[in-house]
Scaffold this active site. Structure first.
Site, PDB file in Angstrom:
ATOM      1  N   LYS A 196       0.873  -1.164   0.136  1.00 29.00           N
ATOM      2  CA  LYS A 196      -0.181   0.086   0.023  1.00 29.00           C
ATOM      3  C   LYS A 196       0.842   1.238  -0.012  1.00 29.00           C
ATOM      4  O   LYS A 196       1.871   1.469   1.017  1.00 29.00           O
ATOM      5  CB  LYS A 196      -0.938  -0.017   1.181  1.00 29.00           C
ATOM      6  CG  LYS A 196      -1.979   1.145   1.186  1.00 29.00           C
ATOM      7  CD  LYS A 196      -3.000   1.212   2.442  1.00 29.00           C
ATOM      8  CE  LYS A 196      -3.617   2.616   2.497  1.00 29.00           C
ATOM      9  NZ  LYS A 196      -4.805   2.320   3.633  1.00 29.00           N
ATOM     10  N   LYS A 255      -2.053  -1.543  -3.961  1.00 26.12           N
ATOM     11  CA  LYS A 255      -3.055  -0.310  -3.721  1.00 26.12           C
ATOM     12  C   LYS A 255      -1.982   0.715  -3.911  1.00 26.12           C
ATOM     13  O   LYS A 255      -1.041   1.015  -3.338  1.00 26.12           O
ATOM     14  CB  LYS A 255      -3.781  -0.311  -2.533  1.00 26.12           C
ATOM     15  CG  LYS A 255      -4.563   0.879  -2.239  1.00 26.12           C
ATOM     16  CD  LYS A 255      -5.169   0.653  -0.988  1.00 26.12           C
ATOM     17  CE  LYS A 255      -6.044   2.027  -0.700  1.00 26.12           C
ATOM     18  NZ  LYS A 255      -6.295   1.876   0.752  1.00 26.12           N
TER      19      LYS A 255
END
Ligand code: PBG
Length: 331
Positions: A196, A255
């Site tokens: 992330k 992400k």
């Protein structure tokens, strides 16, 4: 070689193209991120995310039934917590009667087959808008992990199928696994937000939850760069994903999505668990905004991007387009 091979032969008609198509998307590939609000009969559109709402639990349940009927089998749950419940410990996050826990129960009751993946991170509960507990001006890793374990166990008690840590603390996956097992939740899975990045594409999401890092007077980092990854890095994403698999992650996530498809492919090649990709709020907002101005064809761009994410290696796509795309794909 030409003229023996004419590559265009395989593109001659839609029938031939559909025979040789390598990537097919279906509503089963999608997870739908949902924002939950307190109250009853509440439905507020998020200004920077047209078509996406913050809903009270009753209306969320109604929506989940619709999603199920469209073939969407998983939802990611995020809650908007009122300011008076926020502090620096995050304790509201494991309140058995908290908004998240109530939402999980209500969805499970109404649509038992729906896979529920609540977000595990402290930011909606933090007065500082950070994913962890602040100590001496820093986000304290190990104290935060202790809090996340309590949070995840309370999600499991409420009926979550998976927990989805999005906080990027070190060692949280193994500690969550141990905590869930100790509480008897061997079958509750972990979908880890492994790679992330500290991304500016999360802006609209933070509007939705009012969860952006806040200027709070005390010395607190203004961004999430000490825990989320530097977008300049690639090898680090593989390291994060491999660590999470070792620690017991059932699914690893990359992400954001579209701007990070090189990372998706690298992670997909490196791990032996399913890879999910979060097509994030800013990526959604860009398409909506351009389409509103007539600068892009909304549906075509949406479907193309979803194919590209899957082609890059996504087994699962978390996307705000899930419902609209499912409706189109079902036609
Ligand atoms: C919070 C969280 C964020 C997103 C998912 N979980 C925001 C952040 O890390 O600041 C972003 C999702 C999106 O932009 O759609 N831990």
């Amino acid at each position: 070689m030409f003229p023996i091979h004419r590559n265009r032969r395989l593109r001659t008609t839609e029938s031939i193209r559909s025979l040789v198509r390598e990537t097919i998307i279906t509503p089963n590939d999608f997870m739908f991120p949902m924002f939950i609000a307190e109250g009853k009969d509440i439905q507020v559109e998020i200004p920077s995310m047209p078509g996406i709402y913050r809903r009270s639990i009753d209306l969320t349940v109604k929506e989940v039934k619709e999603l199920w009927n469209l073939g969407i089998k998983a939802v990611n749950i995020y809650v908007k917590v009122s300011d008076n419940l926020k502090d620096n410990t995050g304790k509201e996050a494991w309140n058995p009667d908290g908004l998240m826990q109530q939402a999980i129960k209500a969805i499970k009751d109404a649509v038992p087959g729906m896979v529920i993946m609540p977000d595990v991170a402290l930011d909606p509960y933090s007065v500082y808008g950070h994913d962890g507990i602040i100590k001496n001006g820093e986000i304290a890793n190990d104290e935060t992990v202790d809090a996340l374990v309590r949070m995840a166990v309370s999600h499991a008690e409420a009926g979550a199928d998976f927990v989805a840590p999005s906080d990027m603390m070190d060692g949280r996956v193994i500690r969550l696994r141990e905590g869930l097992d100790k509480a008897g939740f061997h079958n509750v899975g972990i979908m880890s937000y492994s790679a992330k990045y500290a991304s500016s594409f999360y802006g609209p999401f933070r509007d939705a939850l009012d969860s952006a890092p806040k200027d709070s007077g005390i010395e607190v980092p203004k961004d999430k760069k000490t825990y989320q990854m530097d977008y300049a890095n690639r090898v680090e994403a593989i390291k994060e994903a491999l660590h999470d698999v070792e620690e017991g992650a059932d699914i690893v996530m990359v992400k954001p999505g579209i701007a990070y498809l090189d990372i998706v492919r690298e992670v997909k090649n490196a791990v032996n668990v399913p890879v999910s990709v979060y097509h994030v709020s800013g990526e959604y907002a860009m398409i909506k905004a351009a389409a509103e101005r007539g600068w892009l064809e909304h549906d075509k761009v949406m479907i193309e991007q979803l194919h590209c994410i899957k082609r890059a290696g996504a087994d699962i796509i978390s996307t705000y387009f899930a419902k609209e795309a499912a409706i189109l794909l079902n036609q």
